[in-house]
Motif scaffolding. Structure first.
Motif, mmCIF file in Angstrom:
data_model
loop_
_atom_site.group_PDB
_atom_site.id
_atom_site.type_symbol
_atom_site.label_atom_id
_atom_site.label_comp_id
_atom_site.label_asym_id
_atom_site.label_seq_id
_atom_site.Cartn_x
_atom_site.Cartn_y
_atom_site.Cartn_z
ATOM 1 N N THR A 78 0.843 -1.204 0.000
ATOM 2 C CA THR A 78 0.000 0.000 0.000
ATOM 3 C C THR A 78 0.875 1.249 0.000
ATOM 4 N N LYS A 79 1.880 1.223 0.874
ATOM 5 C CA LYS A 79 2.769 2.385 0.957
ATOM 6 C C LYS A 79 3.540 2.567 -0.356
ATOM 7 N N TYR A 80 3.989 1.441 -0.926
ATOM 8 C CA TYR A 80 4.730 1.490 -2.192
ATOM 9 C C TYR A 80 3.837 2.046 -3.308
ATOM 10 N N LEU A 81 2.595 1.549 -3.383
ATOM 11 C CA LEU A 81 1.696 1.985 -4.452
ATOM 12 C C LEU A 81 1.374 3.480 -4.373
ATOM 13 N N VAL A 82 1.282 3.993 -3.159
ATOM 14 C CA VAL A 82 1.032 5.435 -3.011
ATOM 15 C C VAL A 82 2.197 6.218 -3.633
ATOM 16 N N SER A 83 3.419 5.755 -3.355
ATOM 17 C CA SER A 83 4.601 6.427 -3.923
ATOM 18 C C SER A 83 4.652 6.262 -5.436
ATOM 19 N N VAL A 128 14.429 3.018 -8.965
ATOM 20 C CA VAL A 128 15.066 3.786 -7.873
ATOM 21 C C VAL A 128 14.187 3.722 -6.622
ATOM 22 N N LEU A 129 12.877 3.855 -6.821
ATOM 23 C CA LEU A 129 11.936 3.797 -5.702
ATOM 24 C C LEU A 129 12.005 2.429 -5.003
ATOM 25 N N GLY A 130 12.009 1.378 -5.814
ATOM 26 C CA GLY A 130 12.079 0.012 -5.273
ATOM 27 C C GLY A 130 13.375 -0.226 -4.510
ATOM 28 N N LEU A 131 14.459 0.305 -5.083
ATOM 29 C CA LEU A 131 15.771 0.161 -4.457
ATOM 30 C C LEU A 131 15.789 0.866 -3.094
ATOM 31 N N ALA A 132 15.246 2.080 -3.072
ATOM 32 C CA ALA A 132 15.181 2.847 -1.810
ATOM 33 C C ALA A 132 14.283 2.133 -0.812
ATOM 34 N N LEU A 133 13.210 1.524 -1.296
ATOM 35 C CA LEU A 133 12.312 0.767 -0.416
ATOM 36 C C LEU A 133 13.044 -0.432 0.197
ATOM 37 N N LEU A 134 13.803 -1.123 -0.651
ATOM 38 C CA LEU A 134 14.573 -2.284 -0.179
ATOM 39 C C LEU A 134 15.545 -1.870 0.936
ATOM 40 N N PHE A 135 16.254 -0.780 0.717
ATOM 41 C CA PHE A 135 17.190 -0.289 1.741
ATOM 42 C C PHE A 135 16.432 0.233 2.970
ATOM 43 N N LYS A 190 11.123 -3.425 -25.876
ATOM 44 C CA LYS A 190 12.213 -4.026 -25.093
ATOM 45 C C LYS A 190 12.569 -3.137 -23.887
ATOM 46 N N ALA A 191 12.655 -1.833 -24.150
ATOM 47 C CA ALA A 191 13.000 -0.888 -23.071
ATOM 48 C C ALA A 191 11.933 -0.903 -21.979
ATOM 49 N N LEU A 192 10.659 -0.946 -22.422
ATOM 50 C CA LEU A 192 9.557 -0.972 -21.446
ATOM 51 C C LEU A 192 9.634 -2.221 -20.572
ATOM 52 N N LEU A 193 9.881 -3.360 -21.231
ATOM 53 C CA LEU A 193 9.944 -4.621 -20.481
ATOM 54 C C LEU A 193 11.119 -4.635 -19.514
ATOM 55 N N ILE A 194 12.265 -4.151 -20.002
ATOM 56 C CA ILE A 194 13.463 -4.137 -19.139
ATOM 57 C C ILE A 194 13.245 -3.209 -17.938
ATOM 58 N N CYS A 195 12.675 -2.033 -18.198
ATOM 59 C CA CYS A 195 12.419 -1.089 -17.088
ATOM 60 C C CYS A 195 11.399 -1.670 -16.108
ATOM 61 N N LEU A 196 10.396 -2.382 -16.644
ATOM 62 C CA LEU A 196 9.365 -2.978 -15.790
ATOM 63 C C LEU A 196 9.972 -4.065 -14.881
ATOM 64 N N VAL A 197 10.791 -4.930 -15.506
ATOM 65 C CA VAL A 197 11.433 -6.004 -14.723
ATOM 66 C C VAL A 197 12.363 -5.392 -13.673
ATOM 67 N N ALA A 199 12.113 -2.557 -12.319
ATOM 68 C CA ALA A 199 11.316 -1.921 -11.260
ATOM 69 C C ALA A 199 10.774 -2.949 -10.281
ATOM 70 N N LEU A 200 10.452 -4.132 -10.792
ATOM 71 C CA LEU A 200 9.833 -5.159 -9.939
ATOM 72 C C LEU A 200 10.833 -5.864 -9.016
ATOM 73 N N VAL A 201 12.062 -6.058 -9.532
ATOM 74 C CA VAL A 201 13.052 -6.854 -8.766
ATOM 75 C C VAL A 201 13.252 -6.363 -7.322
ATOM 76 N N PRO A 202 13.587 -5.083 -7.103
ATOM 77 C CA PRO A 202 13.810 -4.677 -5.704
ATOM 78 C C PRO A 202 12.570 -4.809 -4.822
ATOM 79 N N VAL A 203 11.382 -4.591 -5.411
ATOM 80 C CA VAL A 203 10.152 -4.697 -4.612
ATOM 81 C C VAL A 203 9.926 -6.157 -4.217
#
Lengths: 215, 316
Positions: A78-83, A128-135, A190-197, A199-203
């Motif tokens: 929920t917190k992630y989705l708001v961001s 970047v958001l996911g990475l910051a969330l992970l940390f 390809k760029a969209l898919l790579i950026c999507l993947v 973005a998902l990894v750190p979350v």
């Protein structure tokens, strides 16, 4: 050898920049989608992500939150989705501003190109958001997640300094700022898919980590 | 899962909290060590211990905020690890630190709590908020420590919990605010038959409110009993001699059966006793040393606490 390659790449890059900035479209793309946009949005994403959990722990509100009958996954997502929505709003707003401002000065831009570039940039910033969330889950203060996520993003953009096709394939910034996509000459699937993947990894890493974290 | 629920339902009437051989570690250091504890339903349980004894860690484990390294934790019949959501749906928790959002007002806190609680009684919250005289239009960040504690308690009541777990609820409150808080706790909440488990290191407040007491030190539970039972079985015998008693007499007093500890100040001797204090008193009065006065007084919690702390220190 490396120095020679770097000098060559730099002059190539300067040539490309001159070519791009020679046109209004190129100038707008280089100023926002290639340079200022990622910088500003990356800082915003890092600030948002770093404070998601660490700030709650730091202020003690995590106990209020986690003592409620909701799962940790729900709290985190929920917190992630708001961001995510805040970043989307800011990204779209910047896209709209570019379209309106360009139209006002007599250089109407390709709406589809601006939209797809905005979405690419937004997806890139979700990394970047996911990475910051992970940390933020790992550390109990806001400063370290903020610094580490920005440093990590900066490290990832280093290959982009050398104009090399192989290195660019591993450069995330190369995917989230595509000039061809901005011009509307190609659909950057390809760029969209790579950026999507990306973005998902750190979350996906942050979810089980938060589930196990003791407070 | 079903079996746990059934067991829980059966034991719910008798025990609100059951800890068996609980062990919690911070790295290599053991914060809670082989702790077994039963809190009867409807009890006001005072969980005492010095700072760093393991009170907060035990509480966090009960709520599933921290997983135990060993043993089992059963709260209201639910396993605190496997059924943590069920536990949290029925428990109201107040942490030792201010855990409310400073930038929210009372109605905003209520809206948030309502959205994450399974049941919500706004009338109940409003009743407590007006009882404490809390301002509803001000942000919580501008509240005093006492007001924040009162709001936290009011919000707890909104979800109508069967069990309240309060971690140092009166820490940092002035004596008036503390008195008011504890009065409401007993008069309003305990009267509704809810179980209250609260940790504290303020002995007087535990004594004023609790009917059960548990003392923890270095992660180990050293006593757990009904407060009245503890007081009935352990008394203080105050002896005032006409003349200074000789050292041999004092040594003899110390060795009498039922004497747990002895303190001497001049002609006054204070015995901490266990068991039949009347017959002990008669035995002492029958001796050759003349006594001016003999008093049997109830033990206060401070005596008890210090005694157990001293025993543990000597035992180590």
């Amino acid at each position: 050898m490396v120095v020679k390659e770097f000098i060559e790449a730099r002059s190539q890059l300067q040539g490309q920049i001159q070519q791009l900035t020679g046109s209004y479209d190129g100038y707008v793309w280089s100023q926002w989608f290639s340079k200022n946009g990622p910088d500003i949005l990356a800082i915003l994403a890092a600030v948002l992500g770093a404070s998601l959990i660490a700030s709650e722990v730091n202020k003690g509100t995590i106990f209020f939150l986690l003592s409620k009958p909701v799962s940790r996954d729900r709290v985190l997502l929920t917190k992630y989705l708001v961001s995510v929505l805040i970043l989307l709003g800011v990204s779209l707003l910047s896209g709209v501003a570019i379209l309106v401002a360009s139209a006002m000065v007599g250089h109407p831009q390709n709406v589809g190109g601006v939209l797809i570039s905005t979405i690419l940039l937004w997806l890139g910033m979700l990394f970047v958001l996911g990475l910051a969330l992970l940390f933020s889950v790992l550390f109990h203060d806001v400063l370290r997640p903020l610094i580490f996520s920005l440093l990590f993003t900066l490290l990832l953009s280093i290959p982009g300094l050398i104009s090399n096709a192989t290195l660019n394939a591993w450069n995330l910034t190369f995917y989230w700022s595509s000039f061809a996509a901005y011009q509307g000459t190609m659909f950057p699937l390809k760029a969209l898919l790579i950026c999507l993947v990306a973005a998902l990894v750190p979350v996906l890493l942050a979810i089980p980590l938060f589930r196990k974290q003791a407070y | 899962m079903e079996a746990v629920n059934q067991t829980g339902a059966a034991s719910k009437a008798s025990a609100a909290i059951e800890l068996h051989n609980l062990e919690v570690k911070y790295g290599e250091r053991s914060a809670v060590n082989d702790l077994s504890l039963t809190v009867p339903a409807g009890a006001i349980f005072g969980f005492l211990g010095p700072n760093g004894a393991g009170k907060t860690t035990t509480i966090k484990t009960m709520l599933g905020l921290r997983k135990p390294d060993g043993g089992s934790v059963c709260v209201l019949g639910y396993d605190a690890v496997m059924q943590s959501l069920e536990v949290r749906a029925r428990v109201g928790y107040m942490s030792e630190v201010n855990s409310l959002y400073d930038f929210l007002t009372i109605p905003q806190h209520c809206a948030f709590c309502r959205s994450v609680s399974r049941q919500w009684d706004q009338e109940m919250v409003d009743r407590y908020v007006s009882l404490f005289g809390l301002p509803t239009n001000r942000k919580v960040g501008k509240f005093s420590k006492g007001m924040k504690s009162q709001l936290a308690l009011s919000l707890l009541m909104g979800s109508n919990p069967d069990l309240l777990i309060l971690d140092e609820p009166t820490a940092g409150l002035d004596p008036v605010a503390r008195h008011q808080f504890l009065n409401h706790l007993v008069a309003e909440i305990a009267a509704q038959g809810k179980t209250i488990f609260f940790s504290s290191h303020i002995l007087s407040e535990v004594e004023a409110v609790a009917d059960w007491v548990g003392i923890i030190r270095d992660g180990k539970l050293i006593v757990c009993d009904e407060l009245d039972h503890l007081k009935q079985t352990q008394k203080v015998l105050k002896l005032t001699y006409v003349e200074l008693p000789p050292a041999a007499e004092v040594t003899m007093l110390r060795s009498l059966p039922g004497v747990m500890s002895l303190e001497q100040e001049g002609r006054s001797v204070r015995l901490l006793t266990h068991g039949d204090v009347e017959s002990l008193s008669q035995t002492i009065q029958a001796r050759s040393h003349a006594l001016r006065n003999v008093d049997i007084v109830d033990l206060d919690l401070e005596d008890l606490f210090l005694k157990y702390m001293k025993e543990e220190s000597n035992g180590r």
